[in-house]
Design an enzyme around this catalytic site. Structure first.
Site, PDB file in Angstrom:
ATOM      1  N   GLY A  33     102.665   9.477  50.540  1.00  0.00           N
ATOM      2  CA  GLY A  33     102.499  10.402  49.415  1.00  0.00           C
ATOM      3  C   GLY A  33     103.809  11.150  49.183  1.00  0.00           C
ATOM      4  N   VAL A  99      95.822   4.139  59.877  1.00  0.00           N
ATOM      5  CA  VAL A  99      95.995   4.716  61.216  1.00  0.00           C
ATOM      6  C   VAL A  99      94.632   5.160  61.726  1.00  0.00           C
ATOM      7  CG1 VAL A  99      96.975   6.647  62.505  1.00  0.00           C
ATOM      8  CG2 VAL A  99      98.378   5.405  60.862  1.00  0.00           C
ATOM      9  N   GLU A 195      91.674  20.942  33.993  1.00  0.00           N
ATOM     10  CA  GLU A 195      92.387  19.883  33.261  1.00  0.00           C
ATOM     11  C   GLU A 195      91.439  18.760  32.852  1.00  0.00           C
ATOM     12  OE1 GLU A 195      96.794  20.707  35.212  1.00  0.00           O
ATOM     13  OE2 GLU A 195      95.682  18.982  35.927  1.00  0.00           O
ATOM     14  N   ASP A 324     100.245  18.461  52.388  1.00  0.00           N
ATOM     15  CA  ASP A 324      98.915  19.080  52.338  1.00  0.00           C
ATOM     16  C   ASP A 324      98.224  19.157  53.689  1.00  0.00           C
ATOM     17  OD1 ASP A 324      99.248  19.300  49.650  1.00  0.00           O
ATOM     18  OD2 ASP A 324      97.504  18.094  49.082  1.00  0.00           O
ATOM     19  N   ALA A 339     102.527  19.501  45.094  1.00  0.00           N
ATOM     20  CA  ALA A 339     103.498  18.428  45.277  1.00  0.00           C
ATOM     21  C   ALA A 339     104.874  18.953  45.684  1.00  0.00           C
ATOM     22  CB  ALA A 339     103.590  17.612  43.995  1.00  0.00           C
TER      23      ALA A 339
END
Ligand SMILES: Cc1cc2nc3c(=O)[nH]c(=O)nc-3n(C[C@H](O)[C@H](O)[C@H](O)COP(=O)(O)OP(=O)(O)OC[C@H]3O[C@@H](n4cnc5c(N)ncnc54)[C@H](O)[C@@H]3O)c2cc1C
Length: 451
Positions: A33, A99, A195, A324, A339
């Site tokens: 990410g 993982v 949104e 995060d 982000a």
């Protein structure tokens, strides 16, 4: 410190690149990410072997996921194959695997490769950047009826749900069922809920206009629910009030102070009130990925690793958690799960390791520099809060659009997103109105007969 090489990677098996050497330190990054990619790039020139593991083959630009869910953009416009993104980085191997275990004492990560089974990869340095997943606050059964928005499949599921609801509303002769199909409930009024609600509102009033014969999509109900006292708690109150006014004008019913007790096939029950809806979307809580738990380190209530000033965990100074999945307090405030924080943390950890490998001392601890907080509320309106500056409206929306296009990881994505937005802005059409799986015939018959 010794490098534990328990499994060979493709290039070790002979398809070799001359730059590869088993004597170099190995950095394993879990998660491709924002944080994982930033960390890998910061290690580009370091004399280390970098292994980036992700269970998906692509990096997702999550801030635009809601546009895939509402048919504005196609999945490939906001996602990029990790191999393609990092093809030029010679010291990097990308591993497509999940993982499933981490041993700090043995210094190995256990992974499951699709169809190949379990393997172990040793590490000298480990960066966990596995992000968050939706949390249903102990009611995982809600997930069956109320998808969250985190992955591309979530966005496609939501898009299919929304578009199918109109098909089923058009097909039914039962008025109650028609109303249920045309009621959309969003649980959680943070930026994603806001949104998404605004985008659905514009879709029903503009994009779907004149597309149906027995129903008028503009008569849909879009309800944005939140248990808190106001929407967008991460923004200043005056901005959140402006957004309520804007949403109301778009036709969204904003209802705060309501606690969702049940989510089922018929809709939701919130603070004792039943709201019949065929489309309930979960935009409320998040919890850290289970990989953090595998480290056996201290976590906060959401399962994020409590990290030290260098993003390291308490148990091992060369095991880091970034993005995060980490929990860090700075000047009395939690570093937000956004982000830009993930990118800054990933880059910081990558540089720190590069320095350590060169034998240099660690520099200053991590310091998050916020560039501001933005949210978009449909066409022509966004809000921005940065320091003491608070702005909203059309000019802010232009800034939002430019920043998001520039932030997309590849030129190809930037070009395609701009083109789609331009077309959509001019015509009101959305190019990705595909129902991945059509409503089953039996369901259509049920709607028709109202049984
Ligand atoms: C819908 C939505 C809208 C958002 N909008 C904004 C916005 O407008 N602005 C903003 O700044 N932020 C926004 N965010 C938040 C932002 O996207 C995150 O803060 C950011 O993605 C965090 O980056 P990360 O690298 O920590 O985790 P992620 O980007 O989530 O990446 C984690 C990676 O780890 C991988 N992974 C997880 N578990 C495993 C495992 N067991 N094995 C292998 N791989 C694994 C995942 O596949 C994933 O690729 C939004 C988030 C969402 C969900």
């Amino acid at each position: 410190m010794t490098t534990v090489v328990t499994e060979k990677l493709p290039r070790e098996r002979g398809s070799a690149s001359a730059s590869f050497s088993l004597t170099r330190k190995r950095v394993v990054i879990i998660g491709g990410g924002f944080a994982g990619i930033a960390a890998a790039r910061a290690l580009r020139k370091a004399d280390v072997e970098v292994i980036l593991i992700d269970r998906r083959n692509h990096h997702i630009f999550q801030p635009l996921l809601y546009q895939v869910a509402t048919a504005v953009l196609a999945p490939s416009e906001i996602a990029t194959p990790i191999r393609q993104l990092e093809a030029k980085q010679k010291n990097l191997d990308v591993v497509l695997a999940e993982v499933t275990g981490v041993s700090l004492s043995a210094r190995v990560v256990e992974v499951i490769y699709p169809r190949l089974g379990t393997r172990k990869l040793g590490f000298d340095y480990l960066i966990v950047a596995t992000g968050m997943r939706p949390s249903y606050f102990g009611h995982d059964e809600f997930a069956l009826h109320a998808p969250g928005l985190k992955r591309l499949n979530d966005a496609e599921t939501i898009r299919t749900k929304i578009l199918s609801a109109f098909e089923l509303a058009e097909a039914t002769e039962n008025e109650t069922e028609c109303a249920r199909q045309m009621t959309f409930v969003l649980v959680g009024a943070g930026p994603t809920g806001v949104e998404l609600a605004a985008s659905i509102a514009q879709m029903v009033s503009i994009t779907l206009r004149n597309n149906f014969r027995s129903i008028d999509p503009a008569n849909s109900r879009i309800i944005l629910l939140d248990g808190g006292s106001r929407i967008l708690p991460s923004f200043a109150e005056p901005l959140s009030k402006k957004v309520v006014r804007r949403l109301t004008r778009l036709g969204v019913e904003v209802r705060t102070g309501l606690k969702v007790e049940t989510v089922d096939e018929q809709g939701v029950i919130a603070s004792g009130e039943r709201i019949a809806s065929a489309t309930v979307l979960w935009t409320a809580g998040v919890a850290a990925s289970p990989v953090v738990k595998m480290l056996g380190t201290k976590t906060d209530r959401a399962g994020r690793a409590l990290v030290g000033p260098f993003m390291e965990i308490q148990e091992a100074g060369d095991v880091f958690v970034a993005g995060d999945a980490s929990s860090l307090t700075q000047d009395g405030h939690a570093v937000p799960g956004v982000a830009q924080a993930a990118i800054q943390q990933g880059r910081f950890v990558g540089r720190l390791i590069a320095n350590r490998v060169k034998g240099r001392k660690d520099g200053r601890p991590f310091l998050y520099r916020s560039k501001g907080n933005m949210a978009v509320v449909g066409k022509n309106f966004a809000i921005l809060e940065t320091g003491r500056l608070r702005t909203s409206g059309f000019a802010t929306w232009i800034v939002w659009a430019v920043l998001h296009v520039l932030a997309l990881p590849q030129l190809q994505n930037r070009f395609r997103v701009q083109t789609q937005w331009f077309w959509s802005y001019l015509t009101g059409q959305r190019s990705s109105r595909l129902i991945a799986e059509a409503p089953r015939a039996v369901e259509l018959i049920k709607q028709k007969t109202g049984s």
